[in-house]
Design a protein around this motif. Structure first.
Motif, short mmCIF file in Angstrom:
data_model
loop_
_atom_site.label_atom_id
_atom_site.label_comp_id
_atom_site.label_asym_id
_atom_site.label_seq_id
_atom_site.Cartn_x
_atom_site.Cartn_y
_atom_site.Cartn_z
N THR A 1 2.51 -55.49 11.98
CA THR A 1 2.69 -56.91 12.25
C THR A 1 3.79 -57.46 11.36
OG1 THR A 1 0.36 -57.10 12.83
CG2 THR A 1 1.54 -59.12 12.40
N SER B 1 0.85 -50.14 15.26
CA SER B 1 1.89 -51.16 15.12
C SER B 1 1.88 -51.70 13.69
CB SER B 1 1.64 -52.30 16.10
OG SER B 1 0.42 -52.97 15.78
N ASP C 1 4.01 -57.42 16.85
CA ASP C 1 3.40 -56.15 16.46
C ASP C 1 4.40 -55.07 16.82
OD1 ASP C 1 0.64 -56.26 15.28
OD2 ASP C 1 0.38 -57.64 16.95
N ILE D 1 -4.10 -55.76 16.15
CA ILE D 1 -3.11 -56.54 16.86
C ILE D 1 -3.27 -58.01 16.47
CG2 ILE D 1 -2.23 -57.23 19.12
CD1 ILE D 1 -1.75 -54.30 18.42
N SER D 2 -2.16 -58.65 16.14
CA SER D 2 -2.22 -60.06 15.73
C SER D 2 -2.71 -60.93 16.87
CB SER D 2 -0.83 -60.53 15.30
OG SER D 2 -0.81 -61.93 15.14
N HIS E 1 -2.41 -62.10 10.88
CA HIS E 1 -2.95 -60.73 10.96
C HIS E 1 -4.26 -60.69 11.75
CE1 HIS E 1 -0.28 -58.23 8.58
NE2 HIS E 1 -0.14 -59.24 7.71
N ASN F 1 0.33 -62.51 18.41
CA ASN F 1 1.40 -61.60 18.82
C ASN F 1 2.23 -62.24 19.93
OD1 ASN F 1 2.97 -59.25 19.04
ND2 ASN F 1 1.60 -58.40 20.60
#
Length: 793
Positions: free
Chosen positions: A312, A310, A297, A228-229, A223, A232
């Motif tokens: 995750t 988004s 995401d 945004i991860s 996370h 990602n």
């Protein structure tokens, strides 16, 4: 990525749900060794991978010496032959084994080093793959015959494959595979396999591209501290946690798991959703799992242009159940003080890259707890059950309560951050979703993982769902007008057409007669043509059948015989549901009021103000206000009518401004959200105000009523234009704040419908009559409203 709509579907035959599923008798010979993924699109048009492959997995270490992978076309003929790829070597418990097959002309990404290789050109969308003890080609050509062959350790039919286990897996494509996300075999290919991105893994744990093994990660690493991860798009492995909830039906199945050993950073969530597509994950709440897959995401639409946030998740997953019956991590309890009052940083753009501040902003708080279990108790319901089996509660009972139990929306910068959507993970065959009205209470504990949806924002997916306490909210009834009072109502009747069931006409008619007390004049919005949306572009624009059925229903309900006036629009020009040709219309009671008919009004003729004996009149009645102006493009045109009540002239304008479609959501990634639809409504308000000003220029004491669905708030630019200089009074503002609403959207009680009056009428008495918006059972999604007044002459 496989697209999907995150709504819950119909429960299918699921072994996990305890329902009976057909299983071939010989298919369960070896539950330890199984096929985990099949991809036949390698090298085809649009594919990234250059080769087809079959991936194997096992729940115990095993030798594959002397085994083979074999392939049969999806629709075999009597002459069809199984194609064979011999195997060698072995597989460890929980590991994977990769068999490369035919290479195509396309694609750019090579498989990781395969553990075995063949040259079988498998079909992308339909076929059968078998894991066989031995290398002699199989001879069975039917599902029954193959089920009886004891050499077959596992068999997967996909698409329209005739040879399969109980049911074939869904059809993949050039860009997708069918995969078994967990090492569980129920002998039903449809149940065990889902369609998703190809994810080949060899015995070394290598994945496509550069052969680099997946990144070892914890859930909080995935996370990170923004929306945004940081991982990602990357493959991860060794992700551990305890299963807290499972979604077993619909097109977005999967499970949530939470790391029981959190870090000390309040910005990082410890929960994660594992997406398995249409495949039901064979896990249970309390299972400790170790998972791998690709971090995504997920956006509900195009990530490049999405206005939403988004979520995750772990896509193309694989996992191993380490142990069962583990205690669950403690949930986050949503007390009245838990969620911050401020919505999000208002930076005038995309907030995704900003570090989360969950102690300061509500959207940051929700994101920091995404996929974790949250709990509410005895929560007041502020948005009734919808047709999508969802309802809205408030975690802040003192936040802008309405007089009837809702939560009132009072300004662009005053979003009610305590509002939370609730859906259910409990199959509806086991427990139907509760039918609740605004003001009811969800008694007891409601608990489940927190997700995000474009429809309503952050959502509690309940696997523990409280009981609804019915607080007996009553539909309001307004008083009857006095003989000296003219009553004018407005009602959006939600796409009413002659094609609708009689029950809808009857419900709306009872509303006119019983709840609105038979107003003298009613402006109607969303009257459709006589065949509704059944004929798109067929030239049918008349609405006489629709209005005749409505007025007949009013008589049957005990009301007067209303007459109507309206103007047919040009076909497919006024927006709304395609083919419906919605328009505004007048109903009036001829026993109480007369209509001044001025011939000549049509879809493109503009009504103007004419002067006779120093008094204003309409050039055509009914007539449309500046109907060819670009401000009304693909939108309804205001309908002006001249009425006489007790010898006094009253001008009424029925309106339905352009919708809010296209506005960015309040819970999206752009803050503050852009309200692009306001531009057209501001233009429409300016034209309508000019028309009113023309009437008042001739007679400053003219009786003017502007009514309808203006699709905007009392504090919006459009309403500021209409009320500037107090030429018109927006009557919603005369009510207490707790009563200012006519519509409920995503749990917020808000104003879309208005009645405005000029300064001339006396003894103005106004009422919003709440009969629809707060209730699960509705005749329309809007509440009507009425004004009683005494015109001057």
């Amino acid at each position: 990525m496989v697209s999907r709509i995150r709504k819950l579907g119909v429960l299918t035959c699921l072994a996990v749900a305890g329902l009976a599923c057909a299983v071939p008798s010989a298919a369960a010979a070896g539950a330890d060794l199984m096929i985990t993924e099949v991809y036949g699109g390698g090298g085809n048009a649009g594919a990234e991978l250059t080769r087809d492959f079959v991936e194997l997995g096992s729940t115990a270490s095993a030798s594959l010496d002397g085994f083979s992978v074999q392939y049969l076309p999806g629709s075999p003929s009597a002459s069809s032959k199984w194609q064979v790829t011999p195997l060698s070597g072995g597989i460890v418990s929980g590991g994977r084994y990769l068999v490369a097959e035919a290479k195509g002309a396309g694609g750019t990404v090579e498989l990781p080093t395969p553990d075995a290789a063949g040259s079988i050109a498998m079909a992308a969308t339909s076929g059968t793959v078998a894991l066989v003890r031995g290398t002699d080609p199989l001879t069975c050509l039917t599902a029954v015959a193959c089920a009886a062959d004891s050499r077959i350790r596992d068999l997967v039919g996909y698409g329209t494959a005739a040879v399969r286990e109980a049911n074939p897996a869904a059809a993949p494509s050039n860009t997708t595979s069918v995969s078994r996300p967990g090492l569980v075999d129920t002998d039903d290919n449809a149940n065990d396999f889902g369609v998703g991105d190809p994810n080949p893994v060899n015995t070394k744990g290598e994945t496509p591209g550069n052969g680099t093994p997946p990144v070892e990660a914890r859930i909080h690493d995935i996370h990170g501290t923004t929306r945004i991860s940081p991982l990602n798009g990357q493959k991860v492995a060794g992700v551990t946690g305890v299963v807290t909830a499972v979604r077993t039906f619909g097109s977005a199945r999967g499970f949530w798991f939470t790391d029981p050993e959190p870090d000390n950073d309040p910005r990082t969530s410890e929960g994660l959703f594992v997406f398995t597509g249409s495949s039901t994950p064979q896990v249970a709440v309390g299972d400790a799992v170790t998972a791998s897959g690709t971090v995504r995401d997920f956006y509900p639409d195009n990530p490049a242009t999405s206005v939403y946030q988004s979520m995750t998740e772990l896509a193309s997953p694989q996992w191993t159940v380490v142990s069962r019956g583990n205690p669950l991590p403690a949930p986050t309890v949503l007390t009245p003080d838990a969620v911050p009052a401020a919505l999000a940083p208002q930076i005038g753009g995309n907030i995704e890259s900003l570090p989360l501040q969950p102690d300061k902003y509500a959207l940051d708080f929700w994101k920091a707890h995404e996929s974790e279990v949250v709990t509410i108790s005895d929560a007041r319901i502020v948005g009734p059950t919808t047709s999508f089996n969802e309802l809205y509660v408030t975690t802040k009972p003192a936040e802008n309560p309405s007089m009837r139990g809702g939560t009132v929306y009072t300004g662009y910068d005053r979003i009610n951050t305590g509002v939370l959507k609730v859906e259910s993970l409990i199959p509806f065959s086991q427990r139907p979703f509760p039918q609740a009205n605004t003001g009811d209470v969800l008694i007891g504990i409601t608990s489940g993982p927190l997700t995000y949806s474009q429809f309503g924002g952050y959502t509690l997916e309940a696997n523990v769902l409280g009981e609804v306490k019915d607080n007996a909210l009553a539909r309001e009834v307004t008083r009857k007008q006095l003989p000296s009072e003219l009553s004018v109502a407005t009602y959006n009747v939600e796409n009413l057409s002659a094609m609708d069931a009689q029950e809808k006409f009857d419900q709306l008619a009872r509303g006119i007669v019983e709840n609105l007390a038979t107003p003298d004049i009613v402006t109607l919005e969303e009257i459709q043509d006589d065949n509704g949306t059944t004929g798109v572009g067929d030239g049918v624009v008349t609405a006489d059948k629709t209005l005749r059925r409505f007025t007949d229903a009013i008589v049957a309900a005990g009301g007067p015989r209303y007459e109507w006036r309206q103007i047919d629009p040009q076909d497919l020009t006024d927006g709304g549901a395609p083919g419906g040709n919605i328009r505004t219309a007048f109903l009036f009671n001829p026993a109480r009021v007369s209509f001044v008919d001025g011939p000549g009004g049509d879809a493109v003729t503009a009504v103007s103000v004419v002067t006779s004996n120093g008094k204003p009149h309409l050039s055509v009645s009914p007539g449309r206000v500046d109907p060819t102006n670009a401000a009304w493009r693909s939108s309804r045109k205001p309908l002006a009518g001249e009425f006489v009540f007790r010898g006094r002239t009253v001008f009424v304008v029925a309106n339905h401004f352009n919708s809010k479609g296209g506005d960015q959501p309040t819970h999206g990634r752009f803050q503050p959200p852009t309200r692009g639809s306001e531009v057209q409504r501001a233009q429409q308000a300016l034209l309508l105000r000019r028309f009113v000003d023309e009437l008042l220029a001739v007679d400053s004491h003219a009786n003017v009523v502007v009514a309808g669905d203006l699709n905007d708030y009392q504090f919006s630019p459009a309403l500021q234009t209409l009320t500037a200089g107090n030429a018109l009074i927006d009557l919603i503002n005369t009510l207490p704040v707790t009563e200012r609403y006519s519509y409920v959207f995503e749990g917020e009680s808000q104003v879309l419908d208005h009645i405005l009056v000029s300064q001339a009428p006396r003894q103005v008495d106004y009422d919003v009559v709440h009969v629809n918006s707060e209730f699960a059972q509705q005749a329309s999604d809007h509440d009507p409203q009425v004004v009683r007044l005494i015109p001057i002459g």
